[in-house]
Scaffold this motif. Structure first.
Motif, PDB file in Angstrom:
ATOM      1  N   ASP A  76      94.067  39.342  83.260  1.00  0.00           N
ATOM      2  CA  ASP A  76      95.104  38.321  83.490  1.00  0.00           C
ATOM      3  C   ASP A  76      94.534  37.016  84.025  1.00  0.00           C
ATOM      4  OD1 ASP A  76      97.145  40.127  82.683  1.00  0.00           O
ATOM      5  OD2 ASP A  76      97.049  41.056  84.670  1.00  0.00           O
ATOM      6  N   CYS A  77      93.529  36.499  83.351  1.00  0.00           N
ATOM      7  CA  CYS A  77      92.836  35.277  83.773  1.00  0.00           C
ATOM      8  C   CYS A  77      92.988  34.228  82.658  1.00  0.00           C
ATOM      9  CB  CYS A  77      91.364  35.603  84.039  1.00  0.00           C
ATOM     10  SG  CYS A  77      90.293  34.171  84.262  1.00  0.00           S
ATOM     11  N   HIS A  78      93.748  33.184  82.947  1.00  0.00           N
ATOM     12  CA  HIS A  78      93.978  32.129  81.963  1.00  0.00           C
ATOM     13  C   HIS A  78      92.679  31.446  81.547  1.00  0.00           C
ATOM     14  CE1 HIS A  78      95.773  28.779  79.868  1.00  0.00           C
ATOM     15  NE2 HIS A  78      95.179  27.939  80.690  1.00  0.00           N
ATOM     16  N   LEU A  79      91.805  31.178  82.506  1.00  0.00           N
ATOM     17  CA  LEU A  79      90.534  30.537  82.174  1.00  0.00           C
ATOM     18  C   LEU A  79      89.666  31.445  81.310  1.00  0.00           C
ATOM     19  CD1 LEU A  79      89.640  28.845  85.582  1.00  0.00           C
ATOM     20  CD2 LEU A  79      90.723  27.817  83.570  1.00  0.00           C
ATOM     21  N   CYS A  80      89.739  32.742  81.568  1.00  0.00           N
ATOM     22  CA  CYS A  80      88.990  33.707  80.756  1.00  0.00           C
ATOM     23  C   CYS A  80      89.503  33.704  79.322  1.00  0.00           C
ATOM     24  CB  CYS A  80      89.082  35.101  81.368  1.00  0.00           C
ATOM     25  SG  CYS A  80      88.419  35.177  83.059  1.00  0.00           S
ATOM     26  N   ASP A  81      90.812  33.598  79.171  1.00  0.00           N
ATOM     27  CA  ASP A  81      91.393  33.508  77.827  1.00  0.00           C
ATOM     28  C   ASP A  81      90.894  32.263  77.107  1.00  0.00           C
ATOM     29  OD1 ASP A  81      92.800  35.851  78.330  1.00  0.00           O
ATOM     30  OD2 ASP A  81      94.664  34.800  78.830  1.00  0.00           O
ATOM     31  N   LEU A  82      90.796  31.152  77.846  1.00  0.00           N
ATOM     32  CA  LEU A  82      90.284  29.922  77.242  1.00  0.00           C
ATOM     33  C   LEU A  82      88.818  30.077  76.839  1.00  0.00           C
ATOM     34  CD1 LEU A  82      91.880  27.229  79.591  1.00  0.00           C
ATOM     35  CD2 LEU A  82      92.573  27.825  77.249  1.00  0.00           C
ATOM     36  N   ALA A  83      88.041  30.739  77.678  1.00  0.00           N
ATOM     37  CA  ALA A  83      86.632  30.973  77.347  1.00  0.00           C
ATOM     38  C   ALA A  83      86.504  31.832  76.093  1.00  0.00           C
ATOM     39  CB  ALA A  83      85.914  31.633  78.515  1.00  0.00           C
TER      40      ALA A  83
ATOM     41  N   ALA B 207      80.451  44.536  93.912  1.00  0.00           N
ATOM     42  CA  ALA B 207      79.237  43.736  93.756  1.00  0.00           C
ATOM     43  C   ALA B 207      79.460  42.585  92.787  1.00  0.00           C
ATOM     44  CB  ALA B 207      78.078  44.616  93.298  1.00  0.00           C
ATOM     45  N   LEU B 208      80.102  42.869  91.661  1.00  0.00           N
ATOM     46  CA  LEU B 208      80.380  41.803  90.693  1.00  0.00           C
ATOM     47  C   LEU B 208      81.402  40.824  91.253  1.00  0.00           C
ATOM     48  CD1 LEU B 208      80.465  43.754  87.305  1.00  0.00           C
ATOM     49  CD2 LEU B 208      78.631  42.311  88.227  1.00  0.00           C
ATOM     50  N   GLU B 209      82.366  41.323  91.986  1.00  0.00           N
ATOM     51  CA  GLU B 209      83.369  40.454  92.620  1.00  0.00           C
ATOM     52  C   GLU B 209      82.686  39.489  93.589  1.00  0.00           C
ATOM     53  OE1 GLU B 209      86.768  38.623  93.378  1.00  0.00           O
ATOM     54  OE2 GLU B 209      86.843  40.394  92.090  1.00  0.00           O
ATOM     55  N   ALA B 210      81.741  39.993  94.364  1.00  0.00           N
ATOM     56  CA  ALA B 210      81.022  39.144  95.311  1.00  0.00           C
ATOM     57  C   ALA B 210      80.183  38.087  94.589  1.00  0.00           C
ATOM     58  CB  ALA B 210      80.129  39.998  96.212  1.00  0.00           C
ATOM     59  N   ARG B 211      79.595  38.463  93.476  1.00  0.00           N
ATOM     60  CA  ARG B 211      78.721  37.542  92.744  1.00  0.00           C
ATOM     61  C   ARG B 211      79.488  36.528  91.908  1.00  0.00           C
ATOM     62  NH1 ARG B 211      73.557  39.164  88.936  1.00  0.00           N
ATOM     63  NH2 ARG B 211      73.031  37.040  88.360  1.00  0.00           N
ATOM     64  N   TYR B 212      80.551  36.978  91.230  1.00  0.00           N
ATOM     65  CA  TYR B 212      81.238  36.132  90.253  1.00  0.00           C
ATOM     66  C   TYR B 212      82.668  35.759  90.625  1.00  0.00           C
ATOM     67  CZ  TYR B 212      77.378  37.301  87.168  1.00  0.00           C
ATOM     68  OH  TYR B 212      76.127  37.442  86.629  1.00  0.00           O
ATOM     69  N   GLY B 213      83.169  36.238  91.746  1.00  0.00           N
ATOM     70  CA  GLY B 213      84.576  36.104  92.118  1.00  0.00           C
ATOM     71  C   GLY B 213      85.247  34.798  91.757  1.00  0.00           C
ATOM     72  N   ILE B 214      84.767  33.696  92.298  1.00  0.00           N
ATOM     73  CA  ILE B 214      85.428  32.411  92.029  1.00  0.00           C
ATOM     74  C   ILE B 214      84.815  31.676  90.843  1.00  0.00           C
ATOM     75  CG2 ILE B 214      86.204  32.126  94.414  1.00  0.00           C
ATOM     76  CD1 ILE B 214      83.917  30.101  94.780  1.00  0.00           C
TER      77      ILE B 214
ATOM     78  N   PRO C 124      85.393  32.471  84.304  1.00  0.00           N
ATOM     79  CA  PRO C 124      84.503  33.228  83.441  1.00  0.00           C
ATOM     80  C   PRO C 124      83.074  32.681  83.463  1.00  0.00           C
ATOM     81  CG  PRO C 124      85.830  31.746  82.120  1.00  0.00           C
ATOM     82  CD  PRO C 124      86.297  31.598  83.543  1.00  0.00           C
ATOM     83  N   VAL C 125      82.133  33.598  83.318  1.00  0.00           N
ATOM     84  CA  VAL C 125      80.714  33.262  83.267  1.00  0.00           C
ATOM     85  C   VAL C 125      80.090  34.014  82.093  1.00  0.00           C
ATOM     86  CG1 VAL C 125      78.488  33.397  84.446  1.00  0.00           C
ATOM     87  CG2 VAL C 125      80.559  32.915  85.763  1.00  0.00           C
TER      88      VAL C 125
ATOM     89  N   ASP D  48      78.399  28.733  83.354  1.00  0.00           N
ATOM     90  CA  ASP D  48      79.651  28.792  84.106  1.00  0.00           C
ATOM     91  C   ASP D  48      80.738  28.002  83.389  1.00  0.00           C
ATOM     92  OD1 ASP D  48      78.034  30.051  85.963  1.00  0.00           O
ATOM     93  OD2 ASP D  48      78.706  28.856  87.651  1.00  0.00           O
ATOM     94  N   TRP D  49      81.951  28.420  83.588  1.00  0.00           N
ATOM     95  CA  TRP D  49      83.119  27.683  83.123  1.00  0.00           C
ATOM     96  C   TRP D  49      83.243  26.429  83.970  1.00  0.00           C
ATOM     97  CZ3 TRP D  49      85.888  27.935  78.896  1.00  0.00           C
ATOM     98  CH2 TRP D  49      87.074  27.229  78.851  1.00  0.00           C
TER      99      TRP D  49
END
Length: 76
Positions: free
Chosen positions: A11-18, A40-47, A50-51, A62-63
């Motif tokens: 449910d990530c709008h930016l991910c859909d755009l990517a 671990a992935l949440e800590a690395r990529y959270g904000i 999409p990457v 990075d987006w």
């Protein structure tokens, strides 16, 4: 297995755009990796999601990115 991974969320709008950019660029196959349930992935990529990560080269895009930026990333 693809050497490209798209780190994203449910449910990530930016991910859909990517995903749309990747489709429009006719990018090579990639693996979708959802970070939602991985601390671990949440800590690395959270904000940052999409990457897009190229595992073979150890580089990330990075987006925000567009078709041109994606093309340059893939051509490196």
């Amino acid at each position: 297995m693809s050497h490209l991974k798209l780190f994203q969320r449910d449910d990530c709008h930016l991910c859909d755009l990517a995903l749309e950019v990747l489709a429009n660029a006719r990018s090579p196959d990639f693996e979708s990796v959802f970070i939602d349930d991985d601390d671990a992935l949440e800590a690395r990529y959270g904000i940052r999601v999409p990457v897009l990560r190229d595992e073979a080269r150890g580089v990330e895009l990075d987006w925000p990115f567009d078709v041109d930026a994606l093309g340059r990333f893939l051509a490196r």
